[in-house]
Motif scaffolding. Structure first.
Motif, PDB file in Angstrom:
ATOM      1  N   TRP B 222       0.841  -1.181   0.000  1.00  0.00           N
ATOM      2  CA  TRP B 222       0.000   0.000   0.000  1.00  0.00           C
ATOM      3  C   TRP B 222       0.885   1.243   0.000  1.00  0.00           C
ATOM      4  O   TRP B 222       1.794   1.380   0.786  1.00  0.00           O
ATOM      5  N   SER B 223       0.623   2.149  -0.928  1.00  0.00           N
ATOM      6  CA  SER B 223       1.376   3.388  -0.924  1.00  0.00           C
ATOM      7  C   SER B 223       0.573   4.467  -1.607  1.00  0.00           C
ATOM      8  O   SER B 223       0.071   4.287  -2.707  1.00  0.00           O
ATOM      9  N   SER B 224       0.415   5.587  -0.900  1.00  0.00           N
ATOM     10  CA  SER B 224      -0.221   6.715  -1.562  1.00  0.00           C
ATOM     11  C   SER B 224       0.795   7.845  -1.687  1.00  0.00           C
ATOM     12  O   SER B 224       0.456   8.988  -1.901  1.00  0.00           O
ATOM     13  N   ASN B 225       2.075   7.488  -1.528  1.00  0.00           N
ATOM     14  CA  ASN B 225       3.151   8.469  -1.628  1.00  0.00           C
ATOM     15  C   ASN B 225       3.534   8.639  -3.097  1.00  0.00           C
ATOM     16  O   ASN B 225       4.051   7.717  -3.722  1.00  0.00           O
ATOM     17  N   LEU B 226       3.277   9.838  -3.626  1.00  0.00           N
ATOM     18  CA  LEU B 226       3.528  10.041  -5.058  1.00  0.00           C
ATOM     19  C   LEU B 226       5.016  10.093  -5.368  1.00  0.00           C
ATOM     20  O   LEU B 226       5.411  10.040  -6.525  1.00  0.00           O
ATOM     21  N   ASN B 227       5.852  10.196  -4.323  1.00  0.00           N
ATOM     22  CA  ASN B 227       7.287  10.252  -4.570  1.00  0.00           C
ATOM     23  C   ASN B 227       7.924   8.871  -4.612  1.00  0.00           C
ATOM     24  O   ASN B 227       9.113   8.745  -4.856  1.00  0.00           O
ATOM     25  N   ALA B 228       7.115   7.860  -4.335  1.00  0.00           N
ATOM     26  CA  ALA B 228       7.640   6.498  -4.320  1.00  0.00           C
ATOM     27  C   ALA B 228       7.034   5.724  -5.483  1.00  0.00           C
ATOM     28  O   ALA B 228       6.035   6.154  -6.052  1.00  0.00           O
ATOM     29  N   PRO B 229       7.640   4.607  -5.855  1.00  0.00           N
ATOM     30  CA  PRO B 229       7.012   3.766  -6.876  1.00  0.00           C
ATOM     31  C   PRO B 229       5.586   3.425  -6.467  1.00  0.00           C
ATOM     32  O   PRO B 229       5.289   3.273  -5.286  1.00  0.00           O
ATOM     33  N   MET B 230       4.699   3.329  -7.444  1.00  0.00           N
ATOM     34  CA  MET B 230       3.297   3.111  -7.129  1.00  0.00           C
ATOM     35  C   MET B 230       2.756   1.982  -8.000  1.00  0.00           C
ATOM     36  O   MET B 230       3.081   1.905  -9.180  1.00  0.00           O
ATOM     37  N   ALA B 231       1.957   1.117  -7.385  1.00  0.00           N
ATOM     38  CA  ALA B 231       1.379   0.014  -8.151  1.00  0.00           C
ATOM     39  C   ALA B 231       0.277   0.555  -9.053  1.00  0.00           C
ATOM     40  O   ALA B 231      -0.356   1.552  -8.741  1.00  0.00           O
ATOM     41  N   SER B 232       0.092  -0.077 -10.210  1.00  0.00           N
ATOM     42  CA  SER B 232      -1.050   0.267 -11.041  1.00  0.00           C
ATOM     43  C   SER B 232      -1.597  -1.023 -11.629  1.00  0.00           C
ATOM     44  O   SER B 232      -0.860  -2.007 -11.785  1.00  0.00           O
ATOM     45  N   LEU B 233      -2.868  -1.020 -11.908  1.00  0.00           N
ATOM     46  CA  LEU B 233      -3.542  -2.246 -12.325  1.00  0.00           C
ATOM     47  C   LEU B 233      -2.898  -2.879 -13.569  1.00  0.00           C
ATOM     48  O   LEU B 233      -2.574  -4.071 -13.559  1.00  0.00           O
ATOM     49  N   PRO B 234      -2.653  -2.104 -14.646  1.00  0.00           N
ATOM     50  CA  PRO B 234      -2.081  -2.751 -15.837  1.00  0.00           C
ATOM     51  C   PRO B 234      -0.706  -3.371 -15.582  1.00  0.00           C
ATOM     52  O   PRO B 234      -0.435  -4.482 -16.057  1.00  0.00           O
ATOM     53  N   VAL B 235       0.140  -2.674 -14.823  1.00  0.00           N
ATOM     54  CA  VAL B 235       1.483  -3.208 -14.579  1.00  0.00           C
ATOM     55  C   VAL B 235       1.405  -4.470 -13.728  1.00  0.00           C
ATOM     56  O   VAL B 235       2.138  -5.437 -13.956  1.00  0.00           O
ATOM     57  N   VAL B 236       0.491  -4.472 -12.754  1.00  0.00           N
ATOM     58  CA  VAL B 236       0.328  -5.665 -11.923  1.00  0.00           C
ATOM     59  C   VAL B 236      -0.190  -6.827 -12.768  1.00  0.00           C
ATOM     60  O   VAL B 236       0.260  -7.970 -12.628  1.00  0.00           O
ATOM     61  N   ILE B 237      -1.115  -6.550 -13.682  1.00  0.00           N
ATOM     62  CA  ILE B 237      -1.601  -7.613 -14.574  1.00  0.00           C
ATOM     63  C   ILE B 237      -0.435  -8.181 -15.372  1.00  0.00           C
ATOM     64  O   ILE B 237      -0.270  -9.401 -15.508  1.00  0.00           O
ATOM     65  N   PHE B 238       0.390  -7.294 -15.899  1.00  0.00           N
ATOM     66  CA  PHE B 238       1.557  -7.706 -16.681  1.00  0.00           C
ATOM     67  C   PHE B 238       2.448  -8.628 -15.857  1.00  0.00           C
ATOM     68  O   PHE B 238       2.820  -9.724 -16.292  1.00  0.00           O
ATOM     69  N   GLN B 239       2.752  -8.189 -14.639  1.00  0.00           N
ATOM     70  CA  GLN B 239       3.663  -8.957 -13.792  1.00  0.00           C
ATOM     71  C   GLN B 239       3.040 -10.304 -13.400  1.00  0.00           C
ATOM     72  O   GLN B 239       3.691 -11.339 -13.473  1.00  0.00           O
TER      73      GLN B 239
END
Lengths: 338, 280
Positions: B222-239
């Motif tokens: 969980w991260s809502s810090n915009l300065n850190a890497p952030m998960a996103s649905l398409p990238v998670v699907i890819f992985q």
């Protein structure tokens, strides 16, 4: 100065009114503020428009800047070498370029005739009430995110091809000299052919919707005249509509090609990611975009990163040329239809 | 004569049959893809998907953090891209309709509209990620904003061009400054079309994966810090889809189902907006 000219009509009309001259200074202040806001807004919009231009130049500059180390090290050889060895830091772009061109070619080979036929169906044959739903359904095909094509291609389409189409191609063309080379090797499922077929599905809606639009723009008089001298529907299509709409159709095809060349995720899933130039369409290969997507985050060393950015630059240059040509042609047909 | 006519008739019938077949072929893919999504993704659809974090390999979990991440990055991209796009489109339609600048911007914008999205990712990597030294949600948002801008520019220009000149003249005749005539009159007249543009832009970016791969990267937590890497649905699907773990693959299918239907719903809404506008 031209202050009088710029004053609003109301002011000019009521210039001599005593009431107005009493409130004159306050009013002038308000008008000044309005004029300032007006100019500010105008310049803001202009800046945003120029910003769009800067965006594109920014992309080009950033890509060139990033790819300089690789281009300096390998020179022109970067374009013609098939070596891709991160360990010894020897990089050549030929395999990805080859893969990009071959997969896009396969895609266009299928998408263009099918897309034109669908457009023909939608403009000439389809009952009126069905046109919109079918048109929307085809366009939804373009709206499906590319990663969905990827996951579907990997888990469903590739295994399906491996069991059906690919063995069929191997057994049919295996004995034919020349063509046999295209279908040599085992049916992996994934590979350049699969990637090309998926690209074809993705490009189809582009070709269809633009062809349909230019077909619809053909003046009805022309078609009616052809029907009047006894042409069949197909003859009207082939000899009247198609020649008239030719430039627009080619523009639509180029637009589709631009998309096929740059498509990343769908291809990355099913291409197999092998840096080699192979005559066989069934063999795994790679494309520019798939190479970047797969290797960029894992690239260690400046030269490796730079080589990948140089690949991006090549892709951008190719698609830029294709898209510019497409836009130019579509602009021409727009002017003619006017 | 009659024989030749028969040949022509037959050729026509073949062409018509082929065109019908081509249409069914095209529609078939849509059915096949949506069918596969439902088949593989629907089973995994449960409240857990929307309330739990992405699991470690081999465990059960949900997609809460990538869904939130996607929403944040998309909102960021729209927040950055929409004003710029609307202003640029306004200049092209209102101030410089016959300018040289406008035709150049239109040409360039059309190229940006279909430029490969992975190149946008590389661009943002070069100008944001590399100088900052780390991947971040900001970079992902800006990358998607670069994709949003041309869509909005295009629709804004088109929609403002459709606003009748009589409205502008009426506004001017009562003494409204140009900027007010545009913001109070033209924007209002073109509102439905401009909203459609934003919806289409959101539909376009919510499935984008390539520009996020090396800008916002991914985040297991969980991260809502915009300065850190952030998960996103398409990238998670890819992985997850490319992983060997069954649980991850099934989550990838579910995520794909969620994303596709969200995108299709958005684009149908956008079309309906335009259609209702045209009829009225």
């Amino acid at each position: 100065m031209d202050w009088a000219r710029r004053r609003s009509v109301v002011d000019v009309a009521l210039q001599d009114d005593a009431m107005i001259s009493v409130a004159g200074t306050a009013r002038a202040k308000v008008l000044d503020r309005l004029r300032l806001g007006d100019a500010a807004f105008r310049h803001l919009t202009r800046a945003a428009a120029v910003g769009v231009l800067l965006l594109l130049s920014g992309v080009i500059v950033a890509l060139i800047d990033g790819s300089l180390p690789a281009l300096r090290t390998f020179g022109f050889g970067f374009l013609v070498s098939t070596r891709w060895n991160p360990v010894t830091e020897k990089f050549g772009a030929l395999a990805p370029i080859y893969g990009t061109l071959v997969t896009s070619f396969i895609a266009m080979l299928i998408a263009v005739p099918v897309g034109l036929m669908v457009a023909f169906f939608l403009t000439e044959l389809c009952p009126q009430w069905l046109r919109r739903p079918i048109g929307i359904a085809i366009e939804l095909l373009a709206g499906v995110p590319s990663i969905i094509y990827g996951i579907w291609g990997l888990f469903i389409f590739a295994p399906f091809l491996q069991e059906t189409l690919q063995p069929l191609l191997i057994s049919t063309f295996g004995g034919v000299p020349g063509i046999a080379l295209l279908f040599s090797g085992p049916p992996y499922g994934i590979g350049m052919l699969t990637a090309g077929l998926i690209l074809a599905i993705m490009v189809l809606p582009f070709v269809t919707s633009i062809s349909r639009d230019v077909f619809e723009a053909v003046p009805a008089v022309l078609k009616e005249a052809a029907y009047g001298v006894g042409c069949t529907t197909w003859e009207v299509m082939r000899h009247v509509v198609l020649p008239y709409a030719r430039v627009g159709v080619i523009g639509g095809i180029m637009l589709g090609l631009g998309r096929a060349l740059g498509e990343t995720m769908a291809v990355t899933f099913v291409i197999g990611n092998a840096h080699r130039v192979s005559a066989s369409l069934l063999a795994p290969g790679t494309t520019i975009s798939a190479t970047i997507a797969n290797e960029f985050t894992e690239a260690v060393g400046d030269l490796y990163t730079s080589a990948l950015i140089a690949l991006g630059l090549i892709l951008f240059v190719i698609t830029f040329i294709v898209l510019a040509a497409a836009r130019y042609m579509l602009l021409r047909i727009e002017r003619r239809i006017g | 004569m009659a024989a030749r006519y028969a040949v022509r008739r037959r050729r026509n019938a073949v062409a018509m049959a082929l065109s019908l077949a081509a249409t069914l072929f095209g529609l078939g893919w849509l059915v096949l893809i949506l069918g596969a999504l439902l088949w593989h993704g629907f089973g995994g659809l449960s409240p857990a998907v929307f309330t739990q974090m992405t699991p470690p390999p081999g465990a059960n979990g949900g997609l809460l953090n990538p869904i939130i991440g996607s929403l944040i990055i998309t909102a960021l991209a729209v927040a950055i891209g929409t004003p710029v796009g609307i202003l640029a489109g306004t200049y092209m339609a209102e101030y410089g309709r016959h300018d040289r600048l406008t035709s150049v911007v239109r040409f360039i914008n059309d190229i940006l509209l279909s430029a490969p999205s992975i190149v946008v990712g590389l661009f943002i990597y070069e100008v944001m990620v590399a100088p900052m030294g780390h991947f971040s949600g900001w970079a992902g948002g800006v990358a998607l904003a670069v994709i949003v801008i041309p869509v909005i520019v295009r629709t804004t220009e088109d929609m403002l061009t459709l606003v009748p000149d009589a409205l502008r003249e009426a506004a001017t005749s009562i003494g409204l400054p140009r900027s007010m005539a545009i913001t109070r009159i033209c924007y209002r007249a073109a509102r439905a079309g401009m909203v459609t543009g934003v919806l289409l832009a959101v539909a376009r970016i919510s499935g984008e994966t390539a520009p996020l791969l090396f800008t916002s990267l991914n985040n297991q937590f969980w991260s809502s810090n915009l300065n850190a890497p952030m998960a996103s649905l398409p990238v998670v699907i890819f992985q997850f889809a490319l992983s060997p773990y069954k649980e991850w693959q099934s989550l990838a299918w579910t995520g794909a189902l969620v994303i596709t239907f969200a995108v299709l719903a958005l684009s149908i809404t956008a079309r309906a907006l335009v259609a209702s506008r045209r009829q009225s």
